[in-house]
Scaffold this active site. Structure first.
Site: not given
Ligand code: ITT
Length: 191
Positions: A38, A67-68, A146, A148-149, A169, A174
């Site tokens: 969670e 977390d990104s 993937f 928002y790319d 990329k 980041h």
């Molecule tokens: P995990 O927690 O299982 O790794 P998640 O998709 O939930 O998968 P995050 O909570 O870190 O991961 O959310 C990151 C979101 O931010 C991700 O779903 C994308 O929508 C966006 N994101 C992060 N890095 C990105 C990238 O390199 N390119 C495009 N979108 C990105």
């Protein structure tokens, strides 16, 4: 060979890590599909630690997580930590952002990644953070990547992440930059 669990269910991230970690002498494994962590932290860092810690403890092995997200200035930093939850799929998330930015002149934004690596007993052993600056364009461009790319145009290249090949990329992103900072330590741990 030591095992390293990738605490992620995001296929886009997973593909990037497989390539980014190629030089690290580890057996890269995925967290079990059934395992849910969670994400209830209020910062990227808290969520990264939580993901890496829970997976490392449960698998009794090293784990890496990030977390990104994307932070948009004209939206007061949103979607931020809610990037993956901003709508139900990538297409709708992009549509929501473009709608919310409708009529706004300031399109500046950044991607941020907080990476955490935990030891098999759940201790945080490495952390790293990096940002990539850019602008949100008006219409999606490019087919790679993937999330928002397709709407994020990196500042210096003027290419969207979706117009870049994987190597480019990784160079700008980041995630690529945050991982690069801890590669020397990872090489030592998994020597
Ligand atoms: P995990 O927690 O299982 O790794 P998640 O998709 O939930 O998968 P995050 O909570 O870190 O991961 O959310 C990151 C979101 O931010 C991700 O779903 C994308 O929508 C966006 N994101 C992060 N890095 C990105 C990238 O390199 N390119 C495009 N979108 C990105």
């Amino acid at each position: 060979m030591k095992k390293l669990y990738l605490a992620s269910k995001n296929q886009g991230k997973i593909e990037e890590y497989k390539k980014l970690l190629l030089d690290v002498n580890c057996e890269l494994l995925l967290q079990p599909e059934s395992m849910e962590v969670e994400e209830n932290g209020i910062t990227f860092r808290e969520n990264a630690i939580k993901k890496a810690r829970e997976v490392s403890k449960s698998m009794r092995n090293y784990a890496i997580a990030d977390d990104s997200g994307i932070c948009i200035d004209a939206l007061d930093g949103k979607p931020g930590i809610y990037s993956s939850r901003y709508a139900e799929n990538d297409k709708k998330r992009i549509e929501r952002v473009l709608t919310e930015l409708d009529g706004k002149e300031n399109r500046s934004a950044f991607f941020i990644a907080n990476i955490c690596v935990c030891s098999p007993n759940g201790d945080v052993i490495l952390e790293s953070e990096a940002k990539c600056l850019g602008n949100i364009i008006f219409k999606p461009r490019g087919n790679s990547g993937f999330g928002y790319d397709p709407i994020f145009e990196e500042l210096s290249s003027k290419l969207t992440f979706a117009e870049m090949n994987n190597d480019l990329k990784d160079l700008f992103s980041h995630r690529g930059q945050a991982l690069k900072k801890i590669i020397p330590q990872l090489l030592k741990i998994f020597a």
